[in-house]
Design a protein around this motif. Structure first.
Motif, PDB file in Angstrom:
ATOM      1  N   PHE A 148       3.607 -11.773   1.273  1.00 41.44           N
ATOM      2  CA  PHE A 148       2.459 -10.809   0.258  1.00 41.44           C
ATOM      3  C   PHE A 148       1.839 -11.591  -0.639  1.00 41.44           C
ATOM      4  O   PHE A 148       2.508 -12.620  -1.225  1.00 41.44           O
ATOM      5  CB  PHE A 148       3.578  -9.913  -0.303  1.00 41.44           C
ATOM      6  CG  PHE A 148       4.314  -8.906   0.459  1.00 41.44           C
ATOM      7  CD1 PHE A 148       3.990  -7.940   1.099  1.00 41.44           C
ATOM      8  CD2 PHE A 148       5.484  -9.523   1.058  1.00 41.44           C
ATOM      9  CE1 PHE A 148       4.593  -7.180   1.873  1.00 41.44           C
ATOM     10  CE2 PHE A 148       6.356  -8.937   1.681  1.00 41.44           C
ATOM     11  CZ  PHE A 148       5.991  -7.309   2.460  1.00 41.44           C
ATOM     12  N   LEU A 149       0.547 -11.314  -1.060  1.00 33.05           N
ATOM     13  CA  LEU A 149      -0.145 -11.641  -2.114  1.00 33.05           C
ATOM     14  C   LEU A 149      -0.438 -10.501  -3.069  1.00 33.05           C
ATOM     15  O   LEU A 149      -0.956  -9.488  -2.760  1.00 33.05           O
ATOM     16  CB  LEU A 149      -1.447 -12.360  -1.684  1.00 33.05           C
ATOM     17  CG  LEU A 149      -1.446 -13.603  -0.664  1.00 33.05           C
ATOM     18  CD1 LEU A 149      -2.763 -13.792  -0.107  1.00 33.05           C
ATOM     19  CD2 LEU A 149      -0.762 -14.702  -1.351  1.00 33.05           C
ATOM     20  N   VAL A 150       0.043 -10.732  -4.193  1.00 30.72           N
ATOM     21  CA  VAL A 150      -0.108  -9.716  -5.319  1.00 30.72           C
ATOM     22  C   VAL A 150      -1.163  -9.847  -6.393  1.00 30.72           C
ATOM     23  O   VAL A 150      -0.947 -10.914  -6.986  1.00 30.72           O
ATOM     24  CB  VAL A 150       1.380  -9.387  -5.972  1.00 30.72           C
ATOM     25  CG1 VAL A 150       1.339  -8.145  -6.978  1.00 30.72           C
ATOM     26  CG2 VAL A 150       2.295  -8.891  -4.902  1.00 30.72           C
TER      27      VAL A 150
ATOM     28  N   PRO B  54      -0.923  -9.514   3.878  1.00 28.84           N
ATOM     29  CA  PRO B  54      -1.542  -8.349   2.926  1.00 28.84           C
ATOM     30  C   PRO B  54      -1.771  -8.853   1.388  1.00 28.84           C
ATOM     31  O   PRO B  54      -0.918  -9.604   0.891  1.00 28.84           O
ATOM     32  CB  PRO B  54      -0.639  -7.128   3.213  1.00 28.84           C
ATOM     33  CG  PRO B  54       0.400  -7.797   3.541  1.00 28.84           C
ATOM     34  CD  PRO B  54       0.254  -9.037   4.272  1.00 28.84           C
ATOM     35  N   VAL B  55      -2.929  -8.268   1.073  1.00 25.19           N
ATOM     36  CA  VAL B  55      -3.139  -8.243  -0.513  1.00 25.19           C
ATOM     37  C   VAL B  55      -2.927  -7.119  -1.042  1.00 25.19           C
ATOM     38  O   VAL B  55      -3.344  -5.907  -0.777  1.00 25.19           O
ATOM     39  CB  VAL B  55      -4.516  -8.703  -0.925  1.00 25.19           C
ATOM     40  CG1 VAL B  55      -4.699  -8.761  -2.317  1.00 25.19           C
ATOM     41  CG2 VAL B  55      -4.825 -10.189  -0.332  1.00 25.19           C
ATOM     42  N   LEU B  56      -1.801  -7.034  -2.027  1.00 21.84           N
ATOM     43  CA  LEU B  56      -1.504  -5.817  -2.672  1.00 21.84           C
ATOM     44  C   LEU B  56      -2.052  -5.974  -4.281  1.00 21.84           C
ATOM     45  O   LEU B  56      -1.972  -6.954  -4.841  1.00 21.84           O
ATOM     46  CB  LEU B  56      -0.087  -5.860  -2.699  1.00 21.84           C
ATOM     47  CG  LEU B  56       1.030  -5.407  -1.542  1.00 21.84           C
ATOM     48  CD1 LEU B  56       0.580  -6.125  -0.388  1.00 21.84           C
ATOM     49  CD2 LEU B  56       2.296  -5.141  -1.802  1.00 21.84           C
ATOM     50  N   ALA B  57      -2.630  -4.985  -4.331  1.00 22.46           N
ATOM     51  CA  ALA B  57      -3.554  -4.926  -5.646  1.00 22.46           C
ATOM     52  C   ALA B  57      -3.450  -3.428  -6.438  1.00 22.46           C
ATOM     53  O   ALA B  57      -3.204  -2.412  -5.916  1.00 22.46           O
ATOM     54  CB  ALA B  57      -4.898  -5.366  -5.644  1.00 22.46           C
ATOM     55  N   ILE B  58      -3.691  -3.398  -7.778  1.00 24.04           N
ATOM     56  CA  ILE B  58      -3.733  -2.347  -8.739  1.00 24.04           C
ATOM     57  C   ILE B  58      -5.046  -1.350  -8.141  1.00 24.04           C
ATOM     58  O   ILE B  58      -5.962  -2.175  -7.704  1.00 24.04           O
ATOM     59  CB  ILE B  58      -3.789  -2.505 -10.031  1.00 24.04           C
ATOM     60  CG1 ILE B  58      -4.672  -3.419 -10.515  1.00 24.04           C
ATOM     61  CG2 ILE B  58      -2.278  -2.978 -10.338  1.00 24.04           C
ATOM     62  CD1 ILE B  58      -5.986  -2.772 -11.167  1.00 24.04           C
TER      63      ILE B  58
END
Length: 250
Positions: A84-86, A107-111
């Motif tokens: 995971f990339l945050v 996957p890129v997790l972002a606000i």
């Protein structure tokens, strides 16, 4: 934020850079190079810091990644696979595209809203929504929304580590090269030992103060033992005391 390697560092770095430093069980930090932030015509220097969390199945979460390198990737993969990339807020995303190119299946997790505000293209695969933790058995999540900044707050239960990004900044004045930036840091209220959100960020929560107070109360209820932040000296102990101090403006 943008990388500006043509400038000599104006902040004394938290050496050694780009190496894993243990924080708590299954939690590490990696201090990275200086980055600049454009603000009302000024280029302000910031230190950078990534937090690495290893889940119980061995998977790694890279929170606010620093610059990509093969050496750093190899050191990380010796701990476990990067899964995971945050991007935890609307400012901390700059190097994620570089990691995504090298790890296209991660996957890129972002606000919410990052794709519209980012100053370079960022592929967002999953949104971080309030209290909807992607890892509910191990990490608690809060999303704090302001007019200027939205930030995802993480609490790693096993180690009792709270992970913030810009909601607290704690610059050590002795590490700042240049009187002007030292003056700005003092004025903003982000100077160690009384670091907190800078005054302009505080003002951006004027309309959402009640929600922020609720979020801070939740952070205190979690009873963290330490707080990792992105800029400046992080808090190795007395985390609840530091939360009450740093958020007294709320």
């Amino acid at each position: 934020m943008t990388s500006d390697r043509s400038l000599e560092p104006r902040l004394e770095p938290y050496a050694p850079l780009n190496v894993l430093k243990p924080v708590a069980p299954d939690v590490w930090i990696v201090d990275g190079p200086e980055i600049t932030f454009a603000w009302i015509g000024l280029k302000l220097p910031f230190t950078t810091r990534m937090t690495v969390i290893r889940l119980s199945n061995g998977d790694l979460i890279l929170h606010s990644p620093v610059g990509y390198s093969l050496e750093l990737r190899s050191a990380l993969e010796a701990l476990g696979p990067i899964r995971f990339l945050v991007a935890p807020n609307s400012l901390h995303y700059w190097w994620i595209p570089d990691w995504k190119v090298q790890l296209p299946g991660v996957p890129v997790l972002a606000i919410p809203g990052l794709d519209k505000r980012a100053k370079r293209p960022v592929q967002v695969d999953q949104l971080l929504m309030d209290r909807q933790s992607p890892w509910p058995d191990e990490i608690d999540l809060l999303v704090v929304k302001g007019d200027v900044l939205t930030e995802a707050v993480f609490f790693h239960r096993l180690s009792k580590t709270l992970i913030l990004t810009d909601l607290i900044e704690n610059f050590e004045l002795k590490r700042i090269h240049g009187w002007f930036f030292r003056m700005l840091v003092r004025f903003s209220g982000a100077a160690d030992p009384d670091g907190k959100a800078p005054i302009d960020m505080q003002l951006s929560f004027f309309r959402s103060g009640q929600a922020l107070r609720k979020a801070v109360r939740q952070m205190i209820v979690w009873a963290p033992e330490r707080i990792v932040i992105a800029h400046g000296r992080w808090y190795e102990k007395d985390a609840v005391k530091e939360l009450r101090r740093a958020f007294r403006w709320v």
